[in-house]
Write a protein that holds these residues in place. Structure first.
Motif, PDB file in Angstrom:
ATOM      1  N   GLU A  59       0.847  -1.206   0.000  1.00 19.20           N
ATOM      2  CA  GLU A  59       0.000   0.000   0.000  1.00 19.20           C
ATOM      3  C   GLU A  59       0.878   1.250   0.000  1.00 19.20           C
ATOM      4  N   ALA A  60       0.491   2.192  -0.845  1.00 24.12           N
ATOM      5  CA  ALA A  60       1.344   3.360  -1.072  1.00 24.12           C
ATOM      6  C   ALA A  60       1.448   4.245   0.178  1.00 24.12           C
ATOM      7  N   GLY A  61       0.326   4.470   0.853  1.00 21.44           N
ATOM      8  CA  GLY A  61       0.341   5.381   2.012  1.00 21.44           C
ATOM      9  C   GLY A  61       1.300   4.897   3.090  1.00 21.44           C
ATOM     10  N   PRO A  62       1.121   3.684   3.591  1.00 21.37           N
ATOM     11  CA  PRO A  62       2.058   3.175   4.607  1.00 21.37           C
ATOM     12  C   PRO A  62       3.501   3.109   4.106  1.00 21.37           C
ATOM     13  N   LEU A  63       3.684   2.843   2.808  1.00 17.63           N
ATOM     14  CA  LEU A  63       5.052   2.775   2.274  1.00 17.63           C
ATOM     15  C   LEU A  63       5.705   4.165   2.315  1.00 17.63           C
ATOM     16  N   ARG A  64       4.950   5.177   1.903  1.00 16.91           N
ATOM     17  CA  ARG A  64       5.500   6.547   1.960  1.00 16.91           C
ATOM     18  C   ARG A  64       5.770   6.953   3.412  1.00 16.91           C
ATOM     19  N   ALA A  65       4.869   6.537   4.294  1.00 13.88           N
ATOM     20  CA  ALA A  65       5.061   6.861   5.720  1.00 13.88           C
ATOM     21  C   ALA A  65       6.315   6.174   6.263  1.00 13.88           C
ATOM     22  N   ALA A  66       6.540   4.941   5.846  1.00 14.46           N
ATOM     23  CA  ALA A  66       7.726   4.200   6.308  1.00 14.46           C
ATOM     24  C   ALA A  66       9.006   4.864   5.790  1.00 14.46           C
ATOM     25  N   ILE A  67       8.954   5.351   4.565  1.00 15.30           N
ATOM     26  CA  ILE A  67      10.119   6.040   3.988  1.00 15.30           C
ATOM     27  C   ILE A  67      10.428   7.304   4.795  1.00 15.30           C
ATOM     28  N   ASP A  68       9.348   8.047   5.158  1.00 16.54           N
ATOM     29  CA  ASP A  68       9.537   9.270   5.948  1.00 16.54           C
ATOM     30  C   ASP A  68      10.062   8.947   7.344  1.00 16.54           C
ATOM     31  N   ALA A  69       9.564   7.843   7.907  1.00 20.31           N
ATOM     32  CA  ALA A  69       9.925   7.511   9.290  1.00 20.31           C
ATOM     33  C   ALA A  69      11.341   6.958   9.390  1.00 20.31           C
ATOM     34  N   GLU A  70      11.784   6.291   8.334  1.00 20.58           N
ATOM     35  CA  GLU A  70      13.133   5.694   8.361  1.00 20.58           C
ATOM     36  C   GLU A  70      13.896   6.144   7.111  1.00 20.58           C
ATOM     37  N   PRO A  71      14.419   7.374   7.174  1.00 19.42           N
ATOM     38  CA  PRO A  71      15.011   7.975   5.967  1.00 19.42           C
ATOM     39  C   PRO A  71      16.152   7.158   5.355  1.00 19.42           C
ATOM     40  N   LEU A  72      16.949   6.482   6.206  1.00 24.06           N
ATOM     41  CA  LEU A  72      18.055   5.708   5.633  1.00 24.06           C
ATOM     42  C   LEU A  72      17.538   4.545   4.790  1.00 24.06           C
ATOM     43  N   GLN A  73      16.494   3.885   5.306  1.00 21.99           N
ATOM     44  CA  GLN A  73      15.886   2.802   4.525  1.00 21.99           C
ATOM     45  C   GLN A  73      15.141   3.380   3.313  1.00 21.99           C
ATOM     46  N   GLY A  74      14.572   4.560   3.521  1.00 20.07           N
ATOM     47  CA  GLY A  74      13.903   5.231   2.402  1.00 20.07           C
ATOM     48  C   GLY A  74      14.887   5.560   1.293  1.00 20.07           C
ATOM     49  N   LEU A  75      16.076   6.020   1.712  1.00 17.90           N
ATOM     50  CA  LEU A  75      17.115   6.330   0.720  1.00 17.90           C
ATOM     51  C   LEU A  75      17.537   5.063  -0.015  1.00 17.90           C
ATOM     52  N   ARG A  76      17.633   3.990   0.749  1.00 18.47           N
ATOM     53  CA  ARG A  76      17.995   2.706   0.132  1.00 18.47           C
ATOM     54  C   ARG A  76      16.950   2.310  -0.917  1.00 18.47           C
ATOM     55  N   LEU A  77      15.686   2.520  -0.552  1.00 21.24           N
ATOM     56  CA  LEU A  77      14.616   2.172  -1.484  1.00 21.24           C
ATOM     57  C   LEU A  77      14.729   3.028  -2.760  1.00 21.24           C
ATOM     58  N   LEU A  78      15.007   4.314  -2.577  1.00 23.85           N
ATOM     59  CA  LEU A  78      15.147   5.180  -3.754  1.00 23.85           C
ATOM     60  C   LEU A  78      16.356   4.761  -4.590  1.00 23.85           C
ATOM     61  N   ARG A  79      17.419   4.336  -3.905  1.00 25.19           N
ATOM     62  CA  ARG A  79      18.607   3.869  -4.636  1.00 25.19           C
ATOM     63  C   ARG A  79      18.315   2.595  -5.428  1.00 25.19           C
ATOM     64  N   GLN A  80      17.399   1.792  -4.923  1.00 29.36           N
ATOM     65  CA  GLN A  80      16.992   0.590  -5.660  1.00 29.36           C
ATOM     66  C   GLN A  80      16.109   0.969  -6.848  1.00 29.36           C
ATOM     67  N   LEU A  81      15.286   2.002  -6.618  1.00 30.86           N
ATOM     68  CA  LEU A  81      14.312   2.373  -7.640  1.00 30.86           C
ATOM     69  C   LEU A  81      14.951   3.191  -8.771  1.00 30.86           C
ATOM     70  N   LEU A  82      15.957   3.985  -8.420  1.00 27.43           N
ATOM     71  CA  LEU A  82      16.542   4.891  -9.415  1.00 27.43           C
ATOM     72  C   LEU A  82      17.140   4.161 -10.628  1.00 27.43           C
ATOM     73  N   PRO A  83      17.876   3.053 -10.436  1.00 27.76           N
ATOM     74  CA  PRO A  83      18.376   2.344 -11.621  1.00 27.76           C
ATOM     75  C   PRO A  83      17.253   1.815 -12.509  1.00 27.76           C
ATOM     76  N   VAL A  84      16.137   1.428 -11.885  1.00 32.33           N
ATOM     77  CA  VAL A  84      14.983   0.962 -12.673  1.00 32.33           C
ATOM     78  C   VAL A  84      14.496   2.108 -13.548  1.00 32.33           C
ATOM     79  N   LEU A  85      14.390   3.282 -12.915  1.00 36.95           N
ATOM     80  CA  LEU A  85      13.947   4.481 -13.629  1.00 36.95           C
ATOM     81  C   LEU A  85      14.919   4.831 -14.753  1.00 36.95           C
ATOM     82  N   ALA A  86      16.214   4.762 -14.434  1.00 31.24           N
ATOM     83  CA  ALA A  86      17.234   5.110 -15.432  1.00 31.24           C
ATOM     84  C   ALA A  86      17.186   4.145 -16.608  1.00 31.24           C
ATOM     85  N   GLU A  87      17.024   2.865 -16.309  1.00 26.47           N
ATOM     86  CA  GLU A  87      16.979   1.867 -17.384  1.00 26.47           C
ATOM     87  C   GLU A  87      15.770   2.098 -18.273  1.00 26.47           C
ATOM     88  N   ARG A  88      14.643   2.421 -17.641  1.00 30.66           N
ATOM     89  CA  ARG A  88      13.435   2.628 -18.450  1.00 30.66           C
ATOM     90  C   ARG A  88      13.517   3.915 -19.255  1.00 30.66           C
TER      91      ARG A  88
END
Lengths: 286, 157
Positions: B114-143
């Motif tokens: 679920e998007a809401g809890p996921l965004r909340a988790a990213i805000d609550a744990e910024p280091l893990q949120g950054l990790r998630l963005l680092r995982q997502l960014l290569p996907v974005l770059a490839e696409r």
């Protein structure tokens, strides 16, 4: 073709002199691409070729074009070329009907490193009309399949209707001694296969990078991206081989039309190790 | 698959998916209540363009087609997404609406977060949120790279 005052040179004795071949079979691959099977003049056989080499095909009074050899090396009497209409010359060649004549000079250029492949995993990546130049290598590998490791084929095309050698690709899909992934740039709802670049299919290919040789042929930007991805995956750059496409005219290293940095593609190519051309691929002036 | 002190469970876990390899267990536990499993039959629609992006999807097996529509024309598949891959980032980017349709090409199983809890988790744990963005960014770059090459129509030349 005789020249007044001169004896016509025997076929093969003059590098400029095409040998007249007869079109035996013409298969429409797509709306603008055909595969021609040519027969040498009676009593002769086509010169032996190495997978990856090309011939200059000539339509009398129209012109000449460099076309890769797409046939089976085990059937040397059949000279097979796949031609896409890209201009007047290729339009005339592709339009040659059975019984008509096509002039042939060749074969020219370096081939795929077939001696390097036994005992290794082989990854073959073809983009668009990159499949026909790779087909002789694939057929040679399949003929002695036990000599090689894993065989992975990735084939990309513009759309499903642009796939060539479709029936053969389907037959390859049914084999259990090679894996083939087919992907297209875009498709309608009648396509249930993959959509995306060939590089997106690489993570699903099974090979041991350190013991892999890769053969790549297709649009240059595809070659660049794929070679880079394979190197990042751990395939040694000297084991990644690219067939470069340049505007070849003389095919014997004289005219310079196909110059690629310090090389003439017709003579030192068209197949190059990635390690030898990597720096040039990123230079837009070359 | 069995956490220490927990009874054995066959329930698939988020860190079974490569996208979440290496995340802190605490972060994954925080997400757990927001994670569900989805199964799609062939041709089933996962979401449609313009609808709220309420979840982040991770493909476990099967294949999803991302489709674009143009008025008067048939839908065009611009990409397929398969096992070990993820679908979209509209759940992260306002206004949180999907920019394309997603349709199953064959029977497909996904994780939905679920998007809401996921965004909340990213805000609550910024280091893990950054990790998630680092995982997502290569996907974005490839696409993005894929879209650029598609625009060049290199196979046509």
């Amino acid at each position: 073709m005789s020249i007044v005052g001169e004896a016509a040179p025997a076929a093969g004795s003059n590098p400029w002199w095409p040998t007249p071949y007869r079109v035996e079979r013409r298969v429409a691959e797509t709306g603008d691409t055909v595969t021609l099977t040519l027969r040498a003049p009676t009593g002769t056989a086509p010169p032996a070729f190495a997978p990856g080499q090309f011939n200059m095909l000539y339509r009398f009074g129209v012109g000449e074009a460099a076309i890769s050899i797409a046939g089976d090396p085990a059937r040397p009497t059949e000279l097979v070329h796949t031609v896409r209409v890209a201009g007047k010359v290729t339009e005339s060649i592709a339009g040659a009907a059975p019984g008509e004549t096509v002039g042939v000079r060749g074969p020219y250029g370096t081939g795929w490193p077939m001696d390097d492949l036994p005992g290794r995993d082989v990854v073959v990546v073809a983009g668009g009309l990159g499949l026909p130049p790779l087909r002789p290598a694939l057929l040679a590998i399949l003929a002695r399949r036990e000599r090689y490791g894993r065989l992975e084929v990735i084939y990309g095309a513009r759309s499903p209707k642009d796939l060539v050698f479709y029936d053969e690709v389907q037959a390859w899909r049914r084999r259990d001694d090679l894996r083939i992934q087919v992907t297209v740039d875009a498709a309608g709802r009648d396509w249930y296969g993959d959509v995306g670049l060939v590089t997106a299919r690489l993570p699903d290919a099974r090979f041991e990078p350190a013991r892999t040789s890769a053969l790549l042929c297709g649009p240059e930007i595809m070659l660049r991206l794929t070679a880079r991805a394979l190197e990042q995956a751990g395939v040694p750059p000297e084991r990644i081989f690219l067939s470069m496409e340049r505007n070849m005219k003389c095919a014997i290293g004289l005219c310079g039309h196909c110059q690629f940095g310090p090389d003439f593609v017709c003579r030192t190519g068209p197949v190059f190790p990635y390690a030898a051309v990597r720096d040039r691929l990123d230079r837009r002036e070359v | 698959m069995t956490a220490t002190g927990s009874p054995p469970s066959d329930r698939p876990r988020l860190d079974d998916h490569p996208f979440f390899h290496g995340f802190e267990p605490e972060f994954l536990r925080r997400l757990e209540p927001a994670v569900s499993e989805r199964t799609l039959d062939p041709d089933a629609i996962l979401f449609r363009e313009g609808t709220p992006a309420r979840a982040f999807y991770l493909v476990r097996d099967g294949k999803i087609a991302l489709e674009l529509h143009s008025p008067g024309g048939p839908p065009l598949t611009i990409q397929t997404v398969g096992p070990r891959e993820v679908i979209g980032w509209s759940w992260l980017v306002p206004p949180h609406r999907w920019r394309f349709d997603a349709r199953a090409l064959k029977a497909t199983r996904l994780f939905a977060i679920e998007a809401g809890p996921l965004r909340a988790a990213i805000d609550a744990e910024p280091l893990q949120g950054l990790r998630l963005l680092r995982q997502l960014l290569p996907v974005l770059a490839e696409r993005l790279e894929m879209a650029r090459v598609q625009v060049l129509d290199v196979h046509r030349r």
